[in-house]
Design a protein around this motif. Sequence first.
Motif, PDB file in Angstrom:
ATOM      1  N   ASN A   1       0.813  -1.224   0.000  1.00  0.00           N
ATOM      2  CA  ASN A   1       0.000   0.000   0.000  1.00  0.00           C
ATOM      3  C   ASN A   1       0.846   1.275   0.000  1.00  0.00           C
ATOM      4  OD1 ASN A   1      -2.794  -1.187   0.273  1.00  0.00           O
ATOM      5  ND2 ASN A   1      -1.851  -2.027   2.119  1.00  0.00           N
ATOM      6  N   GLY A   2       2.056   1.207  -0.535  1.00  0.00           N
ATOM      7  CA  GLY A   2       2.902   2.393  -0.616  1.00  0.00           C
ATOM      8  C   GLY A   2       2.246   3.484  -1.438  1.00  0.00           C
ATOM      9  N   SER A   3       2.316   4.708  -0.976  1.00  0.00           N
ATOM     10  CA  SER A   3       1.573   5.807  -1.595  1.00  0.00           C
ATOM     11  C   SER A   3       2.169   6.287  -2.913  1.00  0.00           C
ATOM     12  CB  SER A   3       1.475   6.986  -0.619  1.00  0.00           C
ATOM     13  OG  SER A   3       2.773   7.451  -0.266  1.00  0.00           O
ATOM     14  N   PHE A   4       3.446   5.973  -3.178  1.00  0.00           N
ATOM     15  CA  PHE A   4       4.064   6.472  -4.411  1.00  0.00           C
ATOM     16  C   PHE A   4       3.567   5.710  -5.637  1.00  0.00           C
ATOM     17  CE2 PHE A   4       7.522   6.258  -7.591  1.00  0.00           C
ATOM     18  CZ  PHE A   4       7.507   7.586  -7.979  1.00  0.00           C
ATOM     19  N   SER A   5       3.649   4.393  -5.605  1.00  0.00           N
ATOM     20  CA  SER A   5       3.270   3.628  -6.797  1.00  0.00           C
ATOM     21  C   SER A   5       2.570   2.310  -6.493  1.00  0.00           C
ATOM     22  CB  SER A   5       4.513   3.357  -7.658  1.00  0.00           C
ATOM     23  OG  SER A   5       5.481   2.618  -6.925  1.00  0.00           O
ATOM     24  N   HIS A   6       2.298   2.011  -5.221  1.00  0.00           N
ATOM     25  CA  HIS A   6       1.650   0.749  -4.871  1.00  0.00           C
ATOM     26  C   HIS A   6       0.176   0.991  -4.520  1.00  0.00           C
ATOM     27  CE1 HIS A   6       5.831  -1.070  -3.703  1.00  0.00           C
ATOM     28  NE2 HIS A   6       5.733  -0.736  -4.976  1.00  0.00           N
ATOM     29  N   THR A   7      -0.525   1.606  -5.452  1.00  0.00           N
ATOM     30  CA  THR A   7      -1.911   1.997  -5.190  1.00  0.00           C
ATOM     31  C   THR A   7      -2.930   1.268  -6.055  1.00  0.00           C
ATOM     32  OG1 THR A   7      -1.654   3.844  -6.742  1.00  0.00           O
ATOM     33  CG2 THR A   7      -1.211   4.298  -4.423  1.00  0.00           C
ATOM     34  N   ASP A   8      -2.481   0.548  -7.088  1.00  0.00           N
ATOM     35  CA  ASP A   8      -3.410  -0.193  -7.935  1.00  0.00           C
ATOM     36  C   ASP A   8      -3.347  -1.674  -7.574  1.00  0.00           C
ATOM     37  OD1 ASP A   8      -0.722  -0.121  -9.118  1.00  0.00           O
ATOM     38  OD2 ASP A   8      -1.602  -1.372 -10.670  1.00  0.00           O
ATOM     39  N   GLU A   9      -4.258  -2.463  -8.130  1.00  0.00           N
ATOM     40  CA  GLU A   9      -4.389  -3.872  -7.743  1.00  0.00           C
ATOM     41  C   GLU A   9      -3.154  -4.691  -8.098  1.00  0.00           C
ATOM     42  OE1 GLU A   9      -6.724  -5.390  -5.887  1.00  0.00           O
ATOM     43  OE2 GLU A   9      -7.463  -3.361  -5.563  1.00  0.00           O
ATOM     44  N   GLN A  10      -2.487  -4.378  -9.199  1.00  0.00           N
ATOM     45  CA  GLN A  10      -1.309  -5.151  -9.585  1.00  0.00           C
ATOM     46  C   GLN A  10      -0.142  -4.922  -8.637  1.00  0.00           C
ATOM     47  OE1 GLN A  10       0.107  -5.262 -13.593  1.00  0.00           O
ATOM     48  NE2 GLN A  10      -1.928  -5.282 -14.504  1.00  0.00           N
ATOM     49  N   ASN A  11      -0.111  -3.783  -7.974  1.00  0.00           N
ATOM     50  CA  ASN A  11       1.055  -3.411  -7.167  1.00  0.00           C
ATOM     51  C   ASN A  11       0.743  -3.151  -5.694  1.00  0.00           C
ATOM     52  OD1 ASN A  11       3.075  -3.125  -9.457  1.00  0.00           O
ATOM     53  ND2 ASN A  11       1.488  -1.730 -10.136  1.00  0.00           N
TER      54      ASN A  11
END
Length: 312
Positions: A166-176
């Motif tokens: 759930n990182g706010s930079f780039s882990h916001t979509d389902e794949q990541n």
Amino acid sequence: MKIPLFIFILLSLFSLNATGQKLYKFQDKQGIWHFTDKPPKTAQKVEVRQMKAANKQLVWLLQSGEERQPSFYIRNDYAGPVEVEVDFAEQENVRSTPELPKRFVIESGKSDTLFEIGGINQQASWRMALKYRYTIGSPLAQYYSKISYLPPLAPGATFQISQAFNGSFSHTDEQNKYAVDIAMPVGTPIHAARAGIVMEVDNDFYKGGVNKAYSAEANNIIILHDDGSMAIYAHLELEKAQVYPGLTVAAGQLIGYSGNTGFSSGPHLHFAVQVNKGMELVSVPFTFADREGQAQEPSYGAWLKGFIHPDG
């Protein structure tokens, strides 16, 4: 009277692979310039330019059989299964057997005949267009990771997690959503976190940065595990993959080197475990194993240390 048949295959691809190449330029002793895409055998100075990687298609919907009653099959050039959904994009006085839309799970290679097309009123003209989309991996509606993964590092190497679940930079979509970023210099050895078969390798991208235009330009390796899950190792270094599609790898085996390609704010390894859920590639929670075999959920700021796999 022969009734014309119009068939159009429309592509809607969820996953593309890419291939790139280099352009070699040199001047011979007579002053003539030469250009080639193969490394030249010359003692003269050679200029090398990395060409932009071009997408290549790996899943094909193909036609066979009679013109008036064609049948269709799929060729899957991935080294593992894909799920494909086929439907009519246009349908006039025509039907399929079995009925479309329909989803098929296709193993690597060429499938058997999947469906046939025919006219409803044989005295009238008919036309149609087909569309299809696909997702890598067999469908896994309910999946929970039951094992812990090795840190994807060389034995003794220690690096810090710079972005976790759930990182706010780039882990916001389902794949990541359930991915981790491990900060490390370019050229750091990357090792398989779990045994499996190499499903896909992107090895030819050379650009990176915080512009989202680079999102699809990260070199990566995808490894398929025996439970149907897949690990992705991303942002790898240009042309440094040590594996190829179809190769069986052991846990702890060297597979490539870290880089800074794709959508990236700095050199690191992006690691996630993904499954195909409902024709979508989604990440799932996982844990890393420590040297004592204890499961540790990745957390921001935590340090990971590589170690020798007990079976290696």
